[in-house]
Design an enzyme around this catalytic site. Sequence first.
Site, PDB file in Angstrom:
ATOM      1  N   LYS A  40      45.897  41.806  33.515  1.00 37.18           N
ATOM      2  CA  LYS A  40      44.961  42.634  32.471  1.00 37.18           C
ATOM      3  C   LYS A  40      43.993  41.540  32.349  1.00 37.18           C
ATOM      4  O   LYS A  40      44.071  40.412  31.574  1.00 37.18           O
ATOM      5  CB  LYS A  40      45.932  43.012  31.495  1.00 37.18           C
ATOM      6  CG  LYS A  40      44.943  43.584  30.382  1.00 37.18           C
ATOM      7  CD  LYS A  40      45.248  43.606  28.832  1.00 37.18           C
ATOM      8  CE  LYS A  40      44.300  42.794  28.327  1.00 37.18           C
ATOM      9  NZ  LYS A  40      42.861  43.096  28.152  1.00 37.18           N
TER      10      LYS A  40
ATOM     11  N   GLY B 162      48.000  33.113  22.429  1.00 32.01           N
ATOM     12  CA  GLY B 162      49.093  32.414  23.262  1.00 32.01           C
ATOM     13  C   GLY B 162      50.369  32.286  22.270  1.00 32.01           C
ATOM     14  O   GLY B 162      51.498  32.540  22.819  1.00 32.01           O
TER      15      GLY B 162
ATOM     16  N   GLU C 236      47.582  28.748  29.047  1.00 31.92           N
ATOM     17  CA  GLU C 236      46.330  27.939  29.162  1.00 31.92           C
ATOM     18  C   GLU C 236      45.622  28.331  27.966  1.00 31.92           C
ATOM     19  O   GLU C 236      44.803  29.564  28.084  1.00 31.92           O
ATOM     20  CB  GLU C 236      45.542  28.000  30.580  1.00 31.92           C
ATOM     21  CG  GLU C 236      46.494  27.922  31.825  1.00 31.92           C
ATOM     22  CD  GLU C 236      46.460  26.625  32.286  1.00 31.92           C
ATOM     23  OE1 GLU C 236      45.758  25.680  31.335  1.00 31.92           O
ATOM     24  OE2 GLU C 236      47.290  26.233  32.837  1.00 31.92           O
TER      25      GLU C 236
ATOM     26  N   CYS D  88      36.854  26.576  28.116  1.00 38.49           N
ATOM     27  CA  CYS D  88      37.828  26.079  27.196  1.00 38.49           C
ATOM     28  C   CYS D  88      37.844  24.631  27.248  1.00 38.49           C
ATOM     29  O   CYS D  88      38.318  24.129  26.117  1.00 38.49           O
ATOM     30  CB  CYS D  88      39.271  26.546  27.977  1.00 38.49           C
ATOM     31  SG  CYS D  88      39.449  26.186  29.675  1.00 38.49           S
TER      32      CYS D  88
ATOM     33  N   GLU E 167      37.439  25.589  17.503  1.00 37.28           N
ATOM     34  CA  GLU E 167      36.818  25.891  18.635  1.00 37.28           C
ATOM     35  C   GLU E 167      35.796  26.606  18.553  1.00 37.28           C
ATOM     36  O   GLU E 167      36.163  27.814  17.856  1.00 37.28           O
ATOM     37  CB  GLU E 167      38.169  26.318  19.812  1.00 37.28           C
ATOM     38  CG  GLU E 167      37.240  26.803  21.147  1.00 37.28           C
ATOM     39  CD  GLU E 167      38.290  27.452  22.018  1.00 37.28           C
ATOM     40  OE1 GLU E 167      39.079  28.210  21.477  1.00 37.28           O
ATOM     41  OE2 GLU E 167      38.416  26.761  23.152  1.00 37.28           O
TER      42      GLU E 167
HETATM   43  P1  NAP Z   1      41.769  36.106  23.547  1.00 31.68           P
HETATM   44  O1  NAP Z   1      41.146  36.681  22.372  1.00 31.68           O
HETATM   45  O2  NAP Z   1      42.989  35.168  23.386  1.00 31.68           O
HETATM   46  O3  NAP Z   1      42.200  37.094  24.843  1.00 31.68           O
HETATM   47  C1  NAP Z   1      42.693  36.789  25.967  1.00 31.68           C
HETATM   48  C2  NAP Z   1      43.478  37.959  26.646  1.00 31.68           C
HETATM   49  O4  NAP Z   1      44.484  38.280  25.817  1.00 31.68           O
HETATM   50  C3  NAP Z   1      42.480  39.246  26.730  1.00 31.68           C
HETATM   51  O5  NAP Z   1      42.776  39.758  27.871  1.00 31.68           O
HETATM   52  C4  NAP Z   1      42.913  40.037  25.497  1.00 31.68           C
HETATM   53  O6  NAP Z   1      42.943  41.285  25.427  1.00 31.68           O
HETATM   54  C5  NAP Z   1      44.497  39.638  25.623  1.00 31.68           C
HETATM   55  N1  NAP Z   1      44.976  39.922  24.134  1.00 31.68           N
HETATM   56  C6  NAP Z   1      44.762  40.310  22.998  1.00 31.68           C
HETATM   57  N2  NAP Z   1      45.536  40.025  21.976  1.00 31.68           N
HETATM   58  C7  NAP Z   1      46.816  39.987  22.816  1.00 31.68           C
HETATM   59  C8  NAP Z   1      48.244  40.206  22.320  1.00 31.68           C
HETATM   60  N3  NAP Z   1      48.384  40.324  21.095  1.00 31.68           N
HETATM   61  N4  NAP Z   1      48.932  40.114  23.365  1.00 31.68           N
HETATM   62  C9  NAP Z   1      48.785  40.124  24.549  1.00 31.68           C
HETATM   63  N5  NAP Z   1      47.450  40.099  25.074  1.00 31.68           N
HETATM   64  C10 NAP Z   1      46.468  40.039  24.368  1.00 31.68           C
HETATM   65  O7  NAP Z   1      40.777  35.019  24.267  1.00 31.68           O
HETATM   66  P2  NAP Z   1      39.414  35.341  24.614  1.00 31.68           P
HETATM   67  O8  NAP Z   1      38.501  35.337  23.261  1.00 31.68           O
HETATM   68  O9  NAP Z   1      39.386  36.505  25.554  1.00 31.68           O
HETATM   69  O10 NAP Z   1      38.737  34.111  25.247  1.00 31.68           O
HETATM   70  C11 NAP Z   1      38.493  32.748  24.691  1.00 31.68           C
HETATM   71  C12 NAP Z   1      39.667  31.989  24.626  1.00 31.68           C
HETATM   72  O11 NAP Z   1      40.432  31.745  26.003  1.00 31.68           O
HETATM   73  C13 NAP Z   1      39.235  30.606  24.000  1.00 31.68           C
HETATM   74  O12 NAP Z   1      40.385  30.045  23.306  1.00 31.68           O
HETATM   75  C14 NAP Z   1      39.230  29.677  25.267  1.00 31.68           C
HETATM   76  O13 NAP Z   1      39.651  28.262  24.952  1.00 31.68           O
HETATM   77  C15 NAP Z   1      40.392  30.360  25.899  1.00 31.68           C
HETATM   78  N6  NAP Z   1      40.598  29.704  27.489  1.00 31.68           N
HETATM   79  C16 NAP Z   1      41.400  28.883  28.050  1.00 31.68           C
HETATM   80  C17 NAP Z   1      41.194  28.480  29.199  1.00 31.68           C
HETATM   81  C18 NAP Z   1      42.377  27.656  29.740  1.00 31.68           C
HETATM   82  O14 NAP Z   1      42.511  27.385  31.016  1.00 31.68           O
HETATM   83  N7  NAP Z   1      43.051  26.545  28.798  1.00 31.68           N
HETATM   84  C19 NAP Z   1      40.533  29.169  30.150  1.00 31.68           C
HETATM   85  C20 NAP Z   1      39.401  30.178  29.613  1.00 31.68           C
HETATM   86  C21 NAP Z   1      39.642  30.292  28.476  1.00 31.68           C
HETATM   87  P3  NAP Z   1      41.499  41.871  25.093  1.00 31.68           P
HETATM   88  O15 NAP Z   1      40.168  41.018  25.289  1.00 31.68           O
HETATM   89  O16 NAP Z   1      41.043  43.124  25.812  1.00 31.68           O
HETATM   90  O17 NAP Z   1      41.651  42.155  23.676  1.00 31.68           O
END
Ligand code: NAP
Length: 508
Positions: A198, A255, A272, A306, A407
């Site tokens: 997804k 997460g 991650e 990230c 962040e």
């Molecule tokens: P996010 O809001 O956590 O969303 C990530 C994914 O999870 C999206 O596909 C989202 O769907 C989905 N999601 C949302 N709520 C969920 C739930 N309750 N259960 C399961 N899945 C759910 O993160 P983001 O805003 O897209 O990305 C930014 C974050 O990613 C930052 O915190 C960044 O640090 C982190 N990141 C970490 C790494 C690493 O390798 N450590 C790499 C890149 C990014 P929708 O978007 O469709 O709502």
Amino acid sequence: MHTSLTEEARVQYRVHPPAFLDGKAKLLLIDGKLVPSVSGKTFKTYNPSTGKVLAEVAEAGREDIDRAVAAARRAFEEGPWSRFKPFDRQAVLLRLADLVEKHFDELCLIDTLDMGGPIARTSAARRRGVALLRYYAGLATATHGHTIDNSVDGDIFSYTLKEPVGVVAAINPWNGPLGLAIWKIAPVLATGCTMVLKPAEQAPLSPLRLGELCLEAGVPAGVVNIVTGFGEAGAALSAHPGVDKIAFTGSTEVGQHIVRASAGNMKRVSVELGGKSPNIVFADADLDQAVPGAAMAVFNNSGQICSAGTRLFVQRSIHDEFVQRVAAFAKTLRVGDPLDPQTQLGPLVSDTQLERVTGYLASGKAEGAQALSGGQRITEGALADGYFVAPTIFANVTDSMAIAREEIFGPVISAMPFDSIEEVIRRGNDTPYGLGAGVWTRDIGNAQRVSRGLRTGSVWVNCYQAMDPAVPFGGYKMSGYGRESGTEHMEEYLQTKAVWVKNPPEKR
Ligand code: NAP
Ligand code: MG
């Protein structure tokens, strides 16, 4: 420096728009077929440079998730995939690598349009994307268990088998849609698992195009399923009893939901997550390298990485000069239309992200930090419709300010002076996160002490964000657990089975 689209880029994009963006709604990939969602619902994805709609995309609901998981289960247990030998899986990965290479111009253009990454950056990811697939192709034939000398009485020996963990739910964020999708698909194909991916709602297009290339590469039906949709689809997937493992990349908050959702059937989990990484500059560093190094450790991808080195600790004797130089460097960066090959910073991915980042700019100022560069949204001319923020360095920051603790995920550096090495290690670790860290020094002793002292998954010395398919990447603390890349990554997708064999007594 703010630039709008050059005539050259405008002409190029008009001549070569991505064929994938043909005006038709983009479909889900389930069981080898492109299908609409059961509900028939779609959602829109936007170009963050203009705020205009780019494409309609099928919106997966619970029934679509059920169908995708069932297809992945069938493919894992009954399909031809379960009979693929390591060499066969390697061949699939190598064909996919060739196809990604061949279609890379289209793939990177899709990402630039969908999430705003400058074309110079998305196109430079070609080598890494292709190399990732080829690296895992190698690992597909290099995975093995061990025979283990045991001390049990009698004629009994033991060995281990490495077996694929099963059906994987992979859930990704939007900040590098293509690369992140490859990072999830490659170990699945290498180990013989199957998956439902997804992508994030904000930038789902390049993963969908990659799904088509998987079919062209000969990935059998049901092995790679791609469902686009919102957080609810991710939640349904991560709670699904038919899933054996979740590979999640995203925010720490989501997460935590994932880990809770995994408990129902004890799924394997790798997460991650976010970061607030320290980047530490000692007075003896090569400042000509450290200035652009510290700047781009945050400004790359407009801060939407990230492991961005957002807490910049500078040794006091050089602090004032150093932050002024970073600010001067920031002002030379070209912020503009990401289709322009000269652009270094594109827009933020969405209006929500813009609001979040400008909120932090306001909170930094309100708490007494001083913006030496940037500090605001760009509202001039052609950039006014997009979600552009000027690269910002804040000085007069204290450890307790929100901009030093949370962040931001935007082009914002929080700079702070430090005096001693013990102090900077303590302050560097004074965060719930533990993803990346940088150290700039000519003193190998300093470099080693800081590298050992910081509780982070990666430390970069005199460089930042170097990545390679063979080198593991991941977090400590609330930046998550599990590793991606390297042989460690394969282990996340493998079970270890111990087999004991007792030799029967000789027949008399
Ligand atoms: P996010 O809001 O956590 O969303 C990530 C994914 O999870 C999206 O596909 C989202 O769907 C989905 N999601 C949302 N709520 C969920 C739930 N309750 N259960 C399961 N899945 C759910 O993160 P983001 O805003 O897209 O990305 C930014 C974050 O990613 C930052 O915190 C960044 O640090 C982190 N990141 C970490 C790494 C690493 O390798 N450590 C790499 C890149 C990014 P929708 O978007 O469709 O709502
Ligand atoms: Mg978009």
